[in-house]
Enzyme design. Structure first.
Site, short mmCIF file in Angstrom:
data_model
loop_
_atom_site.label_atom_id
_atom_site.label_comp_id
_atom_site.label_asym_id
_atom_site.label_seq_id
_atom_site.Cartn_x
_atom_site.Cartn_y
_atom_site.Cartn_z
N ASP A 30 39.92 19.23 29.88
CA ASP A 30 39.62 20.36 30.76
C ASP A 30 39.96 21.65 30.03
O ASP A 30 40.89 21.69 29.22
CB ASP A 30 40.42 20.28 32.06
CG ASP A 30 40.00 19.11 32.94
OD1 ASP A 30 38.80 18.83 33.00
OD2 ASP A 30 40.88 18.49 33.56
N ASP A 41 32.86 18.78 35.61
CA ASP A 41 33.38 19.10 36.95
C ASP A 41 32.51 20.14 37.65
O ASP A 41 32.27 20.05 38.86
CB ASP A 41 34.82 19.63 36.85
CG ASP A 41 35.79 18.61 36.26
OD1 ASP A 41 35.55 17.40 36.43
OD2 ASP A 41 36.78 19.04 35.64
#
Length: 198
Positions: A143, A177
């Site tokens: 991420d 995401d």
């Protein structure tokens, strides 16, 4: 929308997702941060579990999560194929394609990254390292996008949280995401157009 176009959308998102993750993984170490703007930073972390860092406890929790994701992807892929075959709304087809791309993007990390990279703690990872940090199905999801739009202490008069430090929006996420969230958002906001008959 044709199945060919839907798959093209999935492939483009997957490429952008994996290129961005591999770039960050091979150029940043864990918790390294670069300011793009005050409210937008590239901040490298690795997520061991589900959304918001949730995990399934136990030695086999990560394996169970990864296998569940793989089964879910087959279900989503069938949903996409079925939606195109039955000529459902483009809202539905695009939403499902986005969700599929995001799910596959994060599965690639979970399945392969543990055996592709060495760890990123206090060092920049090497791709195809001699001593990888994990094993098959035990990789961590990369991420990097961080948007702390506002950060500060809340007013003391607020109940419960008054006077405490607060960051809005403190989630750190990736392209996969964003694709999943956008797909789900389309299904919620355009629900009648997505699920209504043509």
């Amino acid at each position: 929308m044709s199945l060919k176009k839907a798959y093209l959308l999935v492939i483009i998102i997957l490429l952008v997702d994996q290129i961005s993750k591999i770039y960050v993984k091979t150029n940043f170490f864990i918790n390294e941060e670069v300011y793009v703007f005050e409210w937008f930073r590239i901040h490298f972390i690795e997520n061991e579990g589900m959304a918001w860092g949730a995990v399934i406890p136990g030695d086999y929790g990560k394996l169970i999560l990864t296998l569940f994701r793989i089964v879910a992807v087959f279900g989503i892929a069938w949903w996409l194929w079925d939606s195109v075959k039955k000529k459902h709304s483009n809202f539905l087809i695009i939403a499902v394609a986005l969700i599929l791309a995001g799910a596959v993007g994060n599965i690639i990390d979970s399945v392969f990254y543990g055996v592709m990279f060495n760890d990123s703690y206090h060092q920049v990872a090497t791709m195809f390292a001699d001593e990888p940090y994990g094993k098959w199905f035990y990789g961590e999801v990369v991420d990097m996008f961080y948007f702390p739009i506002w950060e500060g202490n809340l007013p003391t008069w607020l109940p419960i949280w008054g006077g405490k430090h607060f960051t809005f929006f403190n989630a750190i996420f990736n392209v996969a995401d964003v694709a999943i969230s956008t797909g789900v958002g389309i299904l919620i906001v355009f629900n009648k157009k997505a699920f209504g008959s043509k």
